[in-house]
Every structure is written in C-alpha cells, then in structure tokens.
Motif scaffolding. Structure first.
Motif, PDB file in Angstrom:
ATOM      1  N   PHE A   1      43.863  33.795  46.426  1.00  0.00           N
ATOM      2  CA  PHE A   1      43.241  33.391  45.164  1.00  0.00           C
ATOM      3  C   PHE A   1      43.304  31.872  44.992  1.00  0.00           C
ATOM      4  N   THR A   2      44.460  31.303  45.286  1.00  0.00           N
ATOM      5  CA  THR A   2      44.617  29.856  45.155  1.00  0.00           C
ATOM      6  C   THR A   2      43.673  29.121  46.093  1.00  0.00           C
ATOM      7  N   ARG A   3      43.550  29.586  47.315  1.00  0.00           N
ATOM      8  CA  ARG A   3      42.692  28.933  48.292  1.00  0.00           C
ATOM      9  C   ARG A   3      41.232  29.024  47.873  1.00  0.00           C
ATOM     10  N   TYR A   4      40.816  30.168  47.339  1.00  0.00           N
ATOM     11  CA  TYR A   4      39.416  30.338  46.939  1.00  0.00           C
ATOM     12  C   TYR A   4      39.080  29.446  45.753  1.00  0.00           C
ATOM     13  N   VAL A   5      39.959  29.437  44.748  1.00  0.00           N
ATOM     14  CA  VAL A   5      39.725  28.598  43.571  1.00  0.00           C
ATOM     15  C   VAL A   5      39.699  27.116  43.943  1.00  0.00           C
ATOM     16  N   ALA A   6      40.484  26.752  44.976  1.00  0.00           N
ATOM     17  CA  ALA A   6      40.531  25.358  45.422  1.00  0.00           C
ATOM     18  C   ALA A   6      39.267  24.938  46.169  1.00  0.00           C
ATOM     19  N   GLY A   7      38.379  25.905  46.506  1.00  0.00           N
ATOM     20  CA  GLY A   7      37.107  25.528  47.116  1.00  0.00           C
ATOM     21  C   GLY A   7      36.801  26.160  48.460  1.00  0.00           C
ATOM     22  N   GLU A   8      37.729  26.936  49.021  1.00  0.00           N
ATOM     23  CA  GLU A   8      37.432  27.561  50.309  1.00  0.00           C
ATOM     24  C   GLU A   8      36.340  28.624  50.143  1.00  0.00           C
ATOM     25  N   THR A   9      35.573  28.842  51.225  1.00  0.00           N
ATOM     26  CA  THR A   9      34.500  29.823  51.189  1.00  0.00           C
ATOM     27  C   THR A   9      35.033  31.214  51.532  1.00  0.00           C
ATOM     28  N   ILE A  10      34.223  32.228  51.227  1.00  0.00           N
ATOM     29  CA  ILE A  10      34.576  33.602  51.588  1.00  0.00           C
ATOM     30  C   ILE A  10      34.717  33.707  53.104  1.00  0.00           C
ATOM     31  N   ALA A  11      33.817  33.047  53.840  1.00  0.00           N
ATOM     32  CA  ALA A  11      33.852  33.112  55.305  1.00  0.00           C
ATOM     33  C   ALA A  11      35.149  32.523  55.859  1.00  0.00           C
ATOM     34  N   ALA A  34      35.170  42.842  52.218  1.00  0.00           N
ATOM     35  CA  ALA A  34      36.549  43.215  51.886  1.00  0.00           C
ATOM     36  C   ALA A  34      37.268  42.071  51.186  1.00  0.00           C
ATOM     37  N   THR A  35      37.001  40.842  51.617  1.00  0.00           N
ATOM     38  CA  THR A  35      37.610  39.675  50.978  1.00  0.00           C
ATOM     39  C   THR A  35      37.139  39.536  49.541  1.00  0.00           C
ATOM     40  N   MET A  36      35.828  39.732  49.307  1.00  0.00           N
ATOM     41  CA  MET A  36      35.298  39.653  47.938  1.00  0.00           C
ATOM     42  C   MET A  36      35.843  40.784  47.077  1.00  0.00           C
ATOM     43  N   ASN A  37      35.985  41.975  47.643  1.00  0.00           N
ATOM     44  CA  ASN A  37      36.552  43.095  46.878  1.00  0.00           C
ATOM     45  C   ASN A  37      37.983  42.787  46.454  1.00  0.00           C
ATOM     46  N   LEU A  38      38.736  42.163  47.341  1.00  0.00           N
ATOM     47  CA  LEU A  38      40.114  41.783  47.015  1.00  0.00           C
ATOM     48  C   LEU A  38      40.121  40.806  45.838  1.00  0.00           C
ATOM     49  N   LEU A  39      39.262  39.797  45.899  1.00  0.00           N
ATOM     50  CA  LEU A  39      39.239  38.771  44.856  1.00  0.00           C
ATOM     51  C   LEU A  39      38.778  39.331  43.509  1.00  0.00           C
ATOM     52  N   ARG A  40      37.957  40.384  43.541  1.00  0.00           N
ATOM     53  CA  ARG A  40      37.441  40.958  42.291  1.00  0.00           C
ATOM     54  C   ARG A  40      38.380  42.004  41.689  1.00  0.00           C
ATOM     55  N   PRO A  61      51.642  42.505  36.943  1.00  0.00           N
ATOM     56  CA  PRO A  61      50.726  41.644  37.709  1.00  0.00           C
ATOM     57  C   PRO A  61      51.471  40.857  38.786  1.00  0.00           C
ATOM     58  N   ILE A  62      50.770  40.521  39.847  1.00  0.00           N
ATOM     59  CA  ILE A  62      51.356  39.670  40.883  1.00  0.00           C
ATOM     60  C   ILE A  62      50.546  38.391  41.074  1.00  0.00           C
ATOM     61  N   VAL A  63      49.445  38.253  40.312  1.00  0.00           N
ATOM     62  CA  VAL A  63      48.619  37.038  40.353  1.00  0.00           C
ATOM     63  C   VAL A  63      48.492  36.516  38.927  1.00  0.00           C
ATOM     64  N   TRP A  68      43.232  34.232  38.405  1.00  0.00           N
ATOM     65  CA  TRP A  68      42.292  35.331  38.676  1.00  0.00           C
ATOM     66  C   TRP A  68      40.959  35.088  37.971  1.00  0.00           C
ATOM     67  N   ARG A  69      41.005  34.637  36.709  1.00  0.00           N
ATOM     68  CA  ARG A  69      39.769  34.382  35.957  1.00  0.00           C
ATOM     69  C   ARG A  69      38.969  33.246  36.589  1.00  0.00           C
ATOM     70  N   GLN A  70      39.665  32.212  37.061  1.00  0.00           N
ATOM     71  CA  GLN A  70      38.958  31.124  37.731  1.00  0.00           C
ATOM     72  C   GLN A  70      38.241  31.630  38.989  1.00  0.00           C
ATOM     73  N   ALA A  71      38.886  32.548  39.693  1.00  0.00           N
ATOM     74  CA  ALA A  71      38.252  33.124  40.880  1.00  0.00           C
ATOM     75  C   ALA A  71      37.004  33.919  40.489  1.00  0.00           C
ATOM     76  N   GLN A  72      37.077  34.670  39.370  1.00  0.00           N
ATOM     77  CA  GLN A  72      35.912  35.441  38.924  1.00  0.00           C
ATOM     78  C   GLN A  72      34.757  34.518  38.542  1.00  0.00           C
ATOM     79  N   GLU A  73      35.084  33.400  37.903  1.00  0.00           N
ATOM     80  CA  GLU A  73      34.043  32.446  37.511  1.00  0.00           C
ATOM     81  C   GLU A  73      33.337  31.887  38.742  1.00  0.00           C
ATOM     82  N   ARG A  74      34.116  31.575  39.777  1.00  0.00           N
ATOM     83  CA  ARG A  74      33.500  31.036  40.987  1.00  0.00           C
ATOM     84  C   ARG A  74      32.683  32.114  41.706  1.00  0.00           C
TER      85      ARG A  74
END
Length: 314
Positions: A1-11, A34-40, A61-63, A68-74
């Motif tokens: 989650f941290t890596r995605y919010v920081a700007g990394e791509t799904i790939a 599967a990665t997108m399902n995890l983030l959602r 919760p563990i996140v 988590w909300r920032q990840a959903q926004e992205r």
C-alpha cells in the motif's frame, strides 16, 4: 500500500511481489488483477463489503485507514484517466458543469495564455442537443485551484468546518451511538457465553444475534463515517502554504494532480465561474468567479489572481 501510494505502478508492484513474496498459492504467480484486488480489499482496514457498501467487521485492521483510502483514490483516478493524460495535463480534475462530461486541453493560439479546458462531450452530442460551449482559460483555472486550496487551509475556513463538524456530531447523537454500540456488543457477548454454557443452542444463538449484528454494523458504519470526516479535517489543518508552493513548483503533473485531489473531488466548469467540490464533507461546495483579466506569475510562484467566492452550497 505504501509503495503504491508513493507512485509505483501496478506492474512494478506485481513484479516486486513475484520477486520477493513468492506465489500466491499452489504455485500461482502474482498478476496485475490480483495486485489490484489486494489493494481494493477493505479487509486490511478491519472492514468488509456488504451489498456494495464497506462496513466495519469484527477483526482488527493491519493497514492504516488513511493509507488505504489514498490507495483507493489513486486506483479510481487511474481507472478513468488515460496514462498519457496523467503525465501532461491537469484536465482530469475538471468536469463540465452543464453535462458532467470530462474536459480536455484546447489550444486557441501558440502562447501559454491561449490554452483552455473545454467540454469533450458537447461535440459528441447531436447539434440540437448540445449545451452552450463550456470552457475556461487554463492559466486562470489553475490559478483559482491553487488559490482555493489556500482558502481551504485558512484559519477561518477550518474554524467554520470544525463548527459544522461539532454540530453534525451532536445532531447524529454520537454519544448515544457509542453507548448503543457498547450495549449491542455486550448483548452479543452475553448470548455467546450462554451458548457456550449450554443455556441456549446454536440455532437460537444465531436467531438472537442476527438482528443485533445487523444493527451493530449500521452503528459502526455511522461512527466510521464520522471518524473519517474528523480525520480528513485534521489532515486539512496540517497542510501549510509551503506545501502548496512545493506542489506548484514541482513541475510534475501527476504530483500536482494527486495533491489537488487531496482537497477536491472535482472542479466543475460553468459559464463565468468554477464550482469546487471539497473532499472534506464539512466544507460546503463553493463557487468562485473566473476573473476577466489575469497575468500569470513566472518562476513557479503561487499565482495571485482576483479571488471572489460567489456562493456556498450547503
């Protein structure tokens, strides 16, 4: 989650998971879906999905919920914005105020001052159904966006939002809801203890606890929404003018867009004014007049533009 919010791509995240975490199960490699399902998945913030709505669950919760909300926004943003557009334009944050359609960057001349955001859906409609042309000068629109963020983080605007929050919390009977939640949890625990002691059978336990669990989910959802509002307002208080200036000076379009979307769900373009829809529920929608004249500042400074709020929409 941290890596995605920081700007990394799904790939890139999928590649990282395969390289460092191994297969998901039974030798199955991580794939983008599967990665997108995890983030959602709301399970990571102690919630679950019920009839399309996220409600509190019984596990911890563990996140961090804000992460988590920032990840959903992205995720939402990336789902509707073409990759090329994310890198070159802030137009995706704007919407046509008449039809709700997306805006695109138009060029009326060679200079920077000749750029404009215009409705893309209007041209697709039959001639007899087209609404009046909706457009705004790009430099003016962006200057007003940055000025509006400055308005949102001002002491007066935050004080008004805090007053609305206090009133809404009182109207919603937060104390009563907390007391009701405690009683529901106690009743559920009492029934469970009775079943374990053999006083009632499992079938009766299920019937007794079903309405209690349903109401507990409703109460938890209401309290969760109130908590989310308070968190968003608290985050708004921490933003400084220096942060706004840094976003302006960054020159990175995606960084600027993500910064702006922290404050506004969208900006609607109407004839003669912009309508700002804040992300903080306690801040009302407000309209800002588009000035007739505007000379852009150079050197990445905060734009100084005539800023006049026409109205607030409760």
């Amino acid at each position: 989650f941290t890596r995605y919010v920081a700007g990394e791509t799904i790939a890139s995240l999928t590649h990282w998971l395969n390289a460092t975490r191994g297969p998901i199960a039974w030798g199955t490699r991580w794939r983008a879906q599967a990665t997108m399902n995890l983030l959602r998945n709301p399970a990571y913030i102690g919630c679950m999905m019920v009839d399309g709505e996220i409600v509190p669950a019984q596990h911890k919760p563990i996140v961090d919920p804000d992460l988590w909300r920032q990840a959903q926004e992205r995720l939402r943003e990336n789902a509707i914005i073409a990759p090329a557009a994310r890198a070159r334009s802030l137009s995706p944050i704007f919407r046509c105020g008449l039809c709700g359609g997306p805006m695109k960057t138009c060029h009326n001349g060679p200079g920077e001052e000749q750029r404009a955001f215009g409705c893309t859906r209007r041209a697709e409609l039959p001639k007899e159904e087209r609404h009046p042309a909706t457009w705004v000068s790009t430099p003016k629109a962006l200057a007003l966006v940055w000025q509006s963020i400055g308005y949102l983080i001002s002491e007066d605007a935050i004080a008004e939002a805090q007053a609305r929050q206090a009133k809404d919390d009182d109207d919603a009977g937060r104390t009563a809801l907390l007391q009701e939640r405690q009683k529901l949890e106690d009743d559920i625990a009492y029934n469970l203890a009775a079943a374990r002691a053999g006083a009632i059978d499992v079938a009766l336990l299920a019937r007794e606890n079903a309405p209690l669990n349903a109401r507990l989910e409703e109460v938890g959802h209401t309290l969760s929404k109130q908590q989310e509002t308070r968190q968003k307002l608290a985050q708004l208080q921490t933003v400084t003018t220096a942060e706004v200036l840094a976003a302006v000076q960054s020159g990175d379009i995606e960084t600027q867009r993500r910064f702006i979307l922290r404050f506004f769900q969208r900006v609607e373009v109407h004839q003669g004014f912009l309508r700002f829809v804040p992300t903080v529920p306690e801040v009302p929608v407000f309209d800002v007049e588009v000035p007739k004249y505007y000379a852009p500042k150079r050197g990445g400074k905060l734009a100084e533009v005539e800023f006049r709020i026409l109205s607030e929409c409760e």
